[in-house]
Design an enzyme around this catalytic site. Structure first.
Site: not given
Lengths: 393, 254
Positions: B45, B56
């Site tokens: 990824e 995140d």
């Protein structure tokens, strides 16, 4: 044409819920319940009672005689500055804390820029005995020290946002991350008409008490429910949404949105989103936001922490795109002078956010018979330091 | 057949690695990809950095901020990847937030991905319904698989819906958290892993968030087709640099 939200959560092209899957259950729970809860008579009763006895509503609609004389128009000030905690923010936090209780939430989180929403959230958490965590940019913590102290006295935990520009945008990011990490027991009280649907609509509805009062107060004073103009400053846009709400679809009432131009629109230090922004996604909403060509959100600037936000609520993006509202940008200097002028003419020290709205009278000429309602969204106590330094008082 | 689907058919558990493009240095991208493939990683990824990565934690936030400071943009990333298929065969997925893609133009973005040989996209803040209504046809026209996430809070009904519209794998977020925040899986997570495994979904699941070492990797692949490591790999790059990627991967696998 309707300027209010549609059943899919959009104002025209703007709005929606662009959220990570981790937030879906929380936001969906709210979406499915908010209208039902707000429509419940027992909710309405408790909400209205608290607005009256605790907040001190209705807030006066005050005819500013000397200001009106100076600018040769009829200027009314909607005195949200006289609310408990000193700004319009408490209307929304009262509503949302009652919502959180009915959804069975035990823990409250919030973001704050100037600290007004943080204080309003800490206040209602104290009132209801709920745990309160407020995220605030490290820079804002430094420039809004009195409000940080107030939140602490009220029992809230103030957590500095250390990422990015360390202001309102980043505090909002941190609050959203907290919500991802605490998906079951926590309610996020967003302070403005921003964020994923249903927040912009829910917050606008809680703030709509402002325009509801303007209608009947103006009728008592002037024999009409309709001002010619409603003027409000716009950061995220909650005080403007409240002041416009009942006039949105009545185009006889002109709406003026006042943005912070900072040191000048093209100075590189500005927060005038309608001019500098492009369509995109911020904090879960499709709206106008300041960004690079590459889609990175840029750092805004305004002397006023409450207007220092790179986006604007989707309602306002729609009002801008359709031309329903006129957008005017006011610099730091213009706002500060207008704030000082209100002190001298009317004996009212406005929040610097609200001073932006007052500054339009130097820019725009009105007719003598025009009735102009200005949302005086907050009081200036929190800004004394900034005023003192700016004017060498 | 799309490289992701082909890889998922292999009779083995998969290790996927996330890294932020442009970190630690702007031009590390191709080198990191090649080293990871050489080390035996099954899928990658590639993180397109964003200024405001809501899902995140601090590690990926910091790497994104640094990557943007280094000069990473969508255009720069596409240029860095333009010859990547000459040397790299494993599936490549771009993971990023929606706004940069929207500004590039979703159609142009997908076209570029197809030209390069990108196999799929993970866009945490592009909601499933908006994808279905506006972008599905574009993704499919360019042979791109869109990967959706589920979490411990996702309802059975919604998991079934997401399974029905998925064509690659389901990205199973291990716990209610942003990236990089968990340390080890307890009873709560393993019973969730088991619950999903027992649903016998059409799409295989790959578990991400909170996988940092051999122990958590081994736990995760007991219940799923594979596992994804992100923050722990970024931390490794921060502390040890690009040259020791091989040993990091060996430590995960053994």
């Amino acid at each position: 044409m309707s300027y209010n939200i549609n059943n899919k959560g959009y104002y025209g092209d703007f709005g929606g819920a662009y959220i990570p899957e981790m937030l879906y259950p929380n936001v969906e729970e709210l979406r499915q319940n908010y209208l039902k809860v707000m429509g419940d008579p027992s909710f309405q009763k408790e909400f209205n009672q608290l607005l009256k006895d605790y907040v001190g509503r209705p807030s006066p609609l005050y005819y500013a005689k000397r200001l009106s004389e100076k600018y040769n128009s009829k200027i009314y000030l909607k005195r949200e500055d006289l609310n408990h905690t000193g700004a319009h923010k408490i209307n929304n936090t009262i509503g949302q804390i009652l919502m959180a209780q009915r959804l069975g939430k035990k823990r409250i989180i919030a973001e704050t820029g100037a600290g007004q929403h943080g204080v309003a959230t800490a206040t209602v958490c104290a009132l209801m005995g709920l745990e309160c965590i407020v995220y605030m940019g490290e820079i804002d913590i430094a420039r809004q020290a009195p409000n940080v102290a107030r939140m602490k006295m009220l029992g809230a935990k103030v957590v500095p946002a250390l990422s990015g520009s360390r202001t309102l945008k980043d505090a909002t990011n941190e609050a959203i991350r907290d919500w991802i990490n605490n998906p079951v027991d926590t309610h996020y009280i967003i302070g403005s008409v921003v964020g994923p649907h249903p927040y912009p609509d829910m917050v606008a509805r809680f703030q709509s008490v402002v325009s509801d009062e303007i209608q009947w107060q103006l009728y008592e004073l002037e024999g009409t429910t309709k001002p010619n103009y409603v003027v409000a400053c716009v950061g995220g846009g909650s005080n403007a949404a409240g002041a416009y709400y009942h006039f949105l679809d009545d185009t006889n009432v002109k709406l003026i949105a006042v943005e912070a131009a900072g040191k000048g629109i093209h100075s590189g230090e500005s927060a005038a989103t309608s001019v500098l922004g492009k369509e995109g996604i911020i904090h879960g909403s499709k709206t106008l936001l300041m960004q690079t060509n590459d889609g990175q959100i840029t750092e805004p600037y305004s002397i006023s922490a409450g207007l220092d936000y790179p986006g604007v609520g989707p309602m306002h993006a729609h009002l801008y795109k359709t031309g329903r509202a006129e957008f005017i940008s006011i610099t730091d200097d213009e706002a500060m002078n207008a704030g000082l002028e209100l002190c001298k003419l009317e004996g009212i020290i406005p929040a610097i956010e609200s001073s932006h709205a007052l500054a339009i009278f130097e820019q725009k000429k009105f007719r003598p018979k025009d009735i102009i309602v200005v949302s005086l969204s907050g009081r200036g106590d929190k800004d004394l330091d900034t005023y003192v330094k700016y004017f060498n008082l | 057949m799309n490289r992701i689907n082909k890889k998922l058919q292999e009779n083995k558990k998969l290790l996927s690695i996330y890294f932020t493009a442009g970190y630690p240095n702007l031009d590390d991208t191709a080198n990191i990809i090649q080293e990871l493939e050489k080390s035996g990683v099954d899928m990658l990824e590639i993180g397109l950095p964003f200024s405001d990565p809501l899902a995140d934690g601090p590690t990926i936030q910091a790497s994104s901020t640094q990557a943007l400071k280094n000069g990473m943009t969508t255009e720069v990333l596409f240029n860095q990847l333009k010859d990547i298929r000459k040397t790299v065969n494993i599936p490549l997925i771009i993971m990023g937030y929606f706004n940069p893609m929207l500004q590039y133009g979703v159609e142009a973005f997908c076209k570029k991905c197809a030209e390069i040989g990108i196999d799929g996209l993970i866009i945490p803040d592009l909601p499933v319904d908006v994808y279905n209504d506006h972008y599905k046809a574009i993704f499919e026209a360019h042979g791109l698989i869109n990967i959706f996430l589920i979490t411990p809070q996702t309802s059975v009904e919604r998991i079934n819906f997401i399974d029905s519209i998925s064509t690659g794998f389901i990205y199973m977020v291990s716990s209610a958290s942003v990236t990089g925040s968990s340390s080890g899986f307890g009873e709560e997570q393993t019973s969730y892993f088991k619950r999903i495994a027992d649903m016998d979904l059409k799409n295989p699941q790959i578990i991400g968030f909170g996988i940092s070492d051999n122990k958590t990797f081994t736990q995760a692949i007991q219940y799923a087709k594979g596992a994804i490591i992100g923050s722990a790999f970024i931390k490794h790059l921060t502390n040890k640099g690009v040259d020791t990627i091989g040993s990091f991967i060996q430590n995960i696998k053994n």
